[in-house]
Write an enzyme that holds these catalytic residues in place. Structure first.
Site, PDB file in Angstrom:
ATOM      1  CG  HIS A 131     107.837 -44.416  15.430  1.00 32.58           C
ATOM      2  ND1 HIS A 131     108.707 -45.217  15.067  1.00 32.58           N
ATOM      3  CD2 HIS A 131     107.781 -44.424  16.847  1.00 32.58           C
ATOM      4  CE1 HIS A 131     109.227 -45.765  16.278  1.00 32.58           C
ATOM      5  NE2 HIS A 131     108.708 -45.554  17.251  1.00 32.58           N
ATOM      6  CB  CYS A 164     101.934 -21.669   9.459  1.00 34.31           C
ATOM      7  SG  CYS A 164     100.320 -21.162  10.321  1.00 34.31           S
TER       8      CYS A 164
HETATM    9 ZN    ZN Z   1     101.107 -20.803  12.767  1.00 39.13          ZN
END
Ligand code: ZN
Length: 262
Positions: A131, A164
């Site tokens: 998982h 990010c």
């Molecule tokens: Zn990214």
């Protein structure tokens, strides 16, 4: 025999001895673990309504892939208390007992439904996280993968949504959400491990989540023995050689002791 603690019924004591005997003679074992192995470490089973994770949102609604893409902030809000518990958790005697039995050669693979990494922290080597894991995250924009480290710390401590550093998009923890496919390679390895074993131990799983719950069938269909240690019943109880109802953190150390003592 003296190694078995008091306070355990004669019936359970016998089952522990029988389980140890089977594990010793089988030689090629696989373990399948579920949420029940991590609840003694303070990590709630989010599928159970008593876990506190149902208060604001239904996990099935916030922890799906489509919900994550549509409203990731809702997912991160729901997941926060669980992430905090996972972040602070330590392996318990059940994780340690399995790592010892793996090291001693009785089990070659530990398949787990858990995302907490506690088997590895207890020293287990061949762990298949079907998982997914909280140890890494992947950007939903550029698909770059990052180790969790600072992102999870900032999320757990400051509630900061992980983003990010390259493109600024949201980072999704590499855990498998509802509607999401299981990681293909890991799944194939798990099936192969079950196919190759001659004993399978299910510990702390009620075998309710498909397709993981079907894995023991691979082993059973090839005449492997099945041992189940779980608080509640499972659909495979009728096919189990040994069933022990109880706390895995109490039972597994007794089994490993019994296996290694002889
Ligand atoms: Zn990214």
């Amino acid at each position: 025999m003296n190694s078995i603690q008091n306070g355990i019924s004669r019936e359970v004591r016998r089952a522990i001895e029988n389980a140890a005997g089977l594990i010793r003679s089988a030689g090629k074992g696989v373990v399948l673990t579920g949420a029940g192995i991590s609840t003694p470490s303070g990590i709630p089973d989010f599928r159970s309504r008593g876990s506190g994770l149902w208060e604001r949102y239904n996990p099935m609604e916030v922890a799906s892939l489509s919900a994550f893409r549509y409203q990731p902030e809702k997912f991160f809000a729901w997941f926060h208390p669980l992430a905090e518990k996972i972040f602070n958790a330590l392996p318990n005697p059940a994780h340690h007992a399995l790592a010892i039995l793996e090291k001693a050669g009785y089990f070659h693979t530990i398949i787990t439904q858990n995302i907490d990494g506690l088997h590895q922290r207890a020293g287990a080597k061949e762990v298949l996280e079907v998982h997914g894991t909280l140890q890494s995250l992947t950007c939903i924009g550029c698909f770059h993968q990052y180790p969790s480290d600072s992102y999870i710390t900032n999320y757990v401590e400051n509630g900061e949504t992980p983003r990010c550093p390259g493109c600024g998009q949201i980072l999704k923890p590499d855990i498998i959400l509802y509607e999401e496919q299981l990681p293909r390679q890991i799944w194939q390895k798990a099936r192969q491990a079950c196919y190759d074993c001659n004993i399978i131990l299910v510990a702390g799983s009620s075998l309710e989540v498909i397709p993981v719950a079907t894995l023991p069938l691979e082993a059973l269909d090839r005449n492997a023995h099945l041992i189940i240690i779980n608080q509640s019943s499972t659909y495979l109880d009728p096919r189990a050689k040994i069933i022990i109802r109880g706390d895995v953190a109490e039972i597994l150390p007794l089994i490993s002791q019994e296996v290694l003592d002889d």
